[in-house]
Design a protein around this motif. Structure first.
Motif, PDB file in Angstrom:
ATOM      1  N   SER A  15     -26.740  38.177-102.223  1.00  0.00           N
ATOM      2  CA  SER A  15     -27.377  39.223-103.047  1.00  0.00           C
ATOM      3  C   SER A  15     -28.892  39.145-102.956  1.00  0.00           C
ATOM      4  CB  SER A  15     -27.008  39.068-104.525  1.00  0.00           C
ATOM      5  OG  SER A  15     -25.666  38.880-104.708  1.00  0.00           O
ATOM      6  N   GLU A  33     -35.108  29.371-103.624  1.00  0.00           N
ATOM      7  CA  GLU A  33     -33.743  28.922-103.324  1.00  0.00           C
ATOM      8  C   GLU A  33     -33.697  27.409-103.523  1.00  0.00           C
ATOM      9  OE1 GLU A  33     -30.571  29.999-102.528  1.00  0.00           O
ATOM     10  OE2 GLU A  33     -30.215  27.837-102.508  1.00  0.00           O
ATOM     11  N   LEU A  47     -13.653  37.862 -95.241  1.00  0.00           N
ATOM     12  CA  LEU A  47     -12.819  39.059 -95.218  1.00  0.00           C
ATOM     13  C   LEU A  47     -13.295  39.947 -96.360  1.00  0.00           C
ATOM     14  CD1 LEU A  47     -10.263  40.598 -94.352  1.00  0.00           C
ATOM     15  CD2 LEU A  47      -8.951  39.093 -95.832  1.00  0.00           C
ATOM     16  N   ARG A  95     -20.562  34.172 -91.564  1.00  0.00           N
ATOM     17  CA  ARG A  95     -21.588  33.555 -92.406  1.00  0.00           C
ATOM     18  C   ARG A  95     -21.841  32.137 -91.920  1.00  0.00           C
ATOM     19  NH1 ARG A  95     -20.186  34.932 -98.487  1.00  0.00           N
ATOM     20  NH2 ARG A  95     -22.385  34.500 -98.680  1.00  0.00           N
ATOM     21  N   TYR A 199      -5.718  33.427 -96.843  1.00  0.00           N
ATOM     22  CA  TYR A 199      -5.957  34.436 -95.808  1.00  0.00           C
ATOM     23  C   TYR A 199      -6.442  33.763 -94.534  1.00  0.00           C
ATOM     24  CZ  TYR A 199     -10.993  34.353 -96.932  1.00  0.00           C
ATOM     25  OH  TYR A 199     -12.290  33.974 -97.152  1.00  0.00           O
ATOM     26  N   GLU A 260     -22.820  37.731-108.022  1.00  0.00           N
ATOM     27  CA  GLU A 260     -22.012  36.876-108.907  1.00  0.00           C
ATOM     28  C   GLU A 260     -22.752  36.487-110.176  1.00  0.00           C
ATOM     29  OE1 GLU A 260     -19.445  33.714-107.799  1.00  0.00           O
ATOM     30  OE2 GLU A 260     -19.064  34.606-105.843  1.00  0.00           O
TER      31      GLU A 260
HETATM   32  C1  LIG Z   1     -15.422  29.283-100.113  1.00  0.00           C
HETATM   33  C2  LIG Z   1     -15.675  30.728-100.444  1.00  0.00           C
HETATM   34  C3  LIG Z   1     -15.095  31.725 -99.677  1.00  0.00           C
HETATM   35  C4  LIG Z   1     -15.344  33.076 -99.968  1.00  0.00           C
HETATM   36  N1  LIG Z   1     -14.772  34.035 -99.178  1.00  0.00           N
HETATM   37  C5  LIG Z   1     -14.993  35.340 -99.465  1.00  0.00           C
HETATM   38  C6  LIG Z   1     -14.431  36.354 -98.650  1.00  0.00           C
HETATM   39  O1  LIG Z   1     -13.760  36.079 -97.643  1.00  0.00           O
HETATM   40  N2  LIG Z   1     -14.660  37.659 -98.989  1.00  0.00           N
HETATM   41  C7  LIG Z   1     -15.413  38.008-100.086  1.00  0.00           C
HETATM   42  O2  LIG Z   1     -15.567  39.208-100.366  1.00  0.00           O
HETATM   43  N3  LIG Z   1     -15.969  37.048-100.864  1.00  0.00           N
HETATM   44  C8  LIG Z   1     -15.785  35.738-100.573  1.00  0.00           C
HETATM   45  N4  LIG Z   1     -16.357  34.770-101.354  1.00  0.00           N
HETATM   46  C9  LIG Z   1     -17.238  35.190-102.460  1.00  0.00           C
HETATM   47  C10 LIG Z   1     -18.621  35.564-101.910  1.00  0.00           C
HETATM   48  O3  LIG Z   1     -19.040  34.581-100.999  1.00  0.00           O
HETATM   49  C11 LIG Z   1     -19.612  35.623-103.081  1.00  0.00           C
HETATM   50  O4  LIG Z   1     -19.109  36.522-104.044  1.00  0.00           O
HETATM   51  C12 LIG Z   1     -20.978  36.093-102.640  1.00  0.00           C
HETATM   52  O5  LIG Z   1     -21.507  35.190-101.702  1.00  0.00           O
HETATM   53  C13 LIG Z   1     -21.882  36.156-103.873  1.00  0.00           C
HETATM   54  O6  LIG Z   1     -23.198  36.227-103.455  1.00  0.00           O
HETATM   55  P1  LIG Z   1     -24.384  35.912-104.465  1.00  0.00           P
HETATM   56  O7  LIG Z   1     -25.617  35.999-103.654  1.00  0.00           O
HETATM   57  O8  LIG Z   1     -24.269  36.768-105.667  1.00  0.00           O
HETATM   58  O9  LIG Z   1     -24.159  34.410-104.955  1.00  0.00           O
HETATM   59  P2  LIG Z   1     -24.221  33.088-104.089  1.00  0.00           P
HETATM   60  O10 LIG Z   1     -23.717  33.331-102.723  1.00  0.00           O
HETATM   61  O11 LIG Z   1     -23.562  32.038-104.912  1.00  0.00           O
HETATM   62  O12 LIG Z   1     -25.787  32.763-103.975  1.00  0.00           O
HETATM   63  C14 LIG Z   1     -26.523  32.248-105.043  1.00  0.00           C
HETATM   64  C15 LIG Z   1     -27.715  31.484-104.482  1.00  0.00           C
HETATM   65  O13 LIG Z   1     -28.552  31.076-105.562  1.00  0.00           O
HETATM   66  C16 LIG Z   1     -28.941  29.728-105.370  1.00  0.00           C
HETATM   67  N5  LIG Z   1     -29.214  29.150-106.694  1.00  0.00           N
HETATM   68  C17 LIG Z   1     -28.320  28.860-107.675  1.00  0.00           C
HETATM   69  N6  LIG Z   1     -28.952  28.343-108.745  1.00  0.00           N
HETATM   70  C18 LIG Z   1     -30.268  28.305-108.432  1.00  0.00           C
HETATM   71  C19 LIG Z   1     -31.420  27.859-109.140  1.00  0.00           C
HETATM   72  N7  LIG Z   1     -31.333  27.347-110.383  1.00  0.00           N
HETATM   73  N8  LIG Z   1     -32.627  27.954-108.536  1.00  0.00           N
HETATM   74  C20 LIG Z   1     -32.734  28.470-107.268  1.00  0.00           C
HETATM   75  N9  LIG Z   1     -31.665  28.906-106.553  1.00  0.00           N
HETATM   76  C21 LIG Z   1     -30.449  28.823-107.129  1.00  0.00           C
HETATM   77  C22 LIG Z   1     -27.733  29.087-104.694  1.00  0.00           C
HETATM   78  O14 LIG Z   1     -28.082  27.901-104.017  1.00  0.00           O
HETATM   79  C23 LIG Z   1     -27.290  30.203-103.756  1.00  0.00           C
HETATM   80  O15 LIG Z   1     -27.921  30.146-102.504  1.00  0.00           O
HETATM   81  C24 LIG Z   1     -16.144  33.425-101.072  1.00  0.00           C
HETATM   82  C25 LIG Z   1     -16.725  32.419-101.860  1.00  0.00           C
HETATM   83  C26 LIG Z   1     -16.500  31.084-101.545  1.00  0.00           C
HETATM   84  C27 LIG Z   1     -17.149  30.028-102.400  1.00  0.00           C
END
Ligand SMILES: Cc1cc2nc3c(=O)[nH]c(=O)nc-3n(C[C@H](O)[C@H](O)[C@H](O)COP(=O)(O)OP(=O)(O)OC[C@H]3O[C@@H](n4cnc5c(N)ncnc54)[C@H](O)[C@@H]3O)c2cc1C
Length: 379
Positions: A15, A33, A47, A95, A199, A260
């Protein structure tokens, strides 16, 4: 061109990177980060279901999936169903290759990306963070919480929210000679996977991923004993998704949450990729057009929340189904497809068109029928 306004983004996950790429052309963007690199830590094929206009958003953002698919194969203990759509059913993304591309473009646009830096709090509209034992303070016009399921920034939007319910994922990525069907495979077998599923998604690499509310590693181990992948494993990965439910608010003053951190994840399958992309796209548009942040919140509530509520409903149903129910559902789905029923996402009429067939299925299985009625009554 002079840049208008400053944005501070916490988290360089999917995101945070999508948003920094959208904003950095026209605004001054700083991203912190806490890890020493951006994005997902291990190699993995994600997926990603194509719904909620994801295909159009990807096109607008010029984000290219590594694969576009129209077929997926669903397995229960004794049945198999190959879903064939004429529309795009899913995308595959490798990824952290995607995140690396996004961050390169954001950096080219002048975005400042600080790794090994941890968000601490927001105080008087200022972001406080730690890096290398020192404390820093920054002010920005907009502060974005993109720090994932265990978001700390979310506390500054909704201090009451407590969130502790997780879906766990465990899996491996590699090159396997015997698991190379180009269509993703989804497995639901209660003997191996209790309430979860597995999957398998293949592009140049193959990922096998078990998702469960309990011990995902155990599910994975039981599962691979049945499919016995032959080949080389590049890495194992694990993680969790916070599925505690939708947030009451995702904006406050000049703070907004995306992905998330905003609680946007499918509680049934643990998919959050598409919500991360769509919410960041909506947030980017709102910020660039200088709209009230409440407008972003309204859009997310109108477009994404209903889909997550459906996921909650699906989860409650799926958890109650046993192997016989799952076999029956796949048999029926196969029969409907053979009868030329249109399963495409855009066909909202599917249930109506096939009411008679569906009723006959439920009547042949009173348990499933009662279960569905109960579920419908409870929402
Ligand atoms: C093992 C796994 C498999 C997945 N497979 C799928 C799939 O196949 N298909 C699908 O649709 N979704 C999948 N997901 C879900 C998907 O990866 C996540 O919903 C998506 O990556 C969310 O993105 P985000 O950027 O919101 O959060 P995140 O990817 O969690 O990124 C948050 C970032 O913030 C950083 N952060 C956290 N706290 C702090 C802080 N205090 N200070 C600074 N930085 C911080 C973290 O290090 C991280 O880099 C999977 C998730 C996991 C864990």
């Amino acid at each position: 061109m002079a840049k208008e306004g400053e944005v501070f983004i916490v988290g360089a996950g999917l995101s945070g990177l999508v948003l920094s790429r959208i904003l950095s052309k026209r605004m001054k963007v700083k991203v912190i980060e806490r890890k020493n690199k951006v994005g997902f830590v291990k190699r993995k094929i994600d997926l990603v279901e194509n719904s909620g206009n994801l295909d159009k958003v990807l096109e607008k953002l010029r984000i290219k999936p590594s694969c576009i698919g129209r077929q997926s194969v669903w397995h229960s203990k004794n049945e198999e169903f190959r879903l064939r759509l004429s529309e795009i059913d899913y995308f595959l993304f490798e990824r952290p290759l995607l995140e690396m591309q996004l961050s390169e473009e954001a950096l080219d646009n002048g975005c400042e990306l600080i790794t090994n830096a941890s968000f601490v709090r927001i105080n008087d509209g200022k972001v406080i963070y730690h890096k290398g034992g020192r404390t820093f303070e920054d002010k920005a016009d907009v502060i974005v919480g993109a720090d994932g399921g265990d978001s700390r920034t979310a506390y500054f939007v909704d201090p009451e929210a407590s969130r502790m319910k997780y879906l766990y994922a465990y899996g491996a990525t590699g090159k396997f000679e015997n698991l190379r069907d180009s269509a993703p495979q989804l497995y639901f077998n209660r003997d191996l996977l209790q309430s979860g599923y597995v999957y398998i998604a293949s592009d140049k690499l193959t990922t096998i991923c078990a998702v469960s509310g309990g011990d995902a590693k155990l599910c994975y181990q039981k599962f691979i004993n049945t499919v016995r992948p032959r080949g080389r494993i590049l890495n194992y990965f694990q993680g969790k998704g916070n599925i505690s439910g939708l947030r009451r608010s995702i904006t406050r003053d000049n703070i907004l949450l995306v992905g998330e951190a905003a609680g946007l994840i499918d509680p049934c399958f643990g998919f959050g990729f598409k919500y991360a992309i769509i919410s960041s796209y909506l947030a980017g548009k709102s910020i660039l057009e200088n709209e009230d942040l409440g407008h972003y919140e309204e859009q997310v509530k109108n477009t994404i929340y209903p889909s997550i509520r459906r996921g909650e409903f699906n989860k409650r149903i799926l958890e109650k189904l046993d192997n016989n129910d799952l076999d029956l559902i796949l048999r029926v789905a196969r029969k409907l497809q053979d009868d030329c029923v249109d399963f495409n996402h855009s066909n909202k009429e599917i249930v109506m068109n096939n009411k008679v067939k569906l009723i006959s299925v439920f009547l042949s299985n009173p348990r499933l029928f009662l279960l569905t009625l109960k579920m419908i009554e409870s929402i």
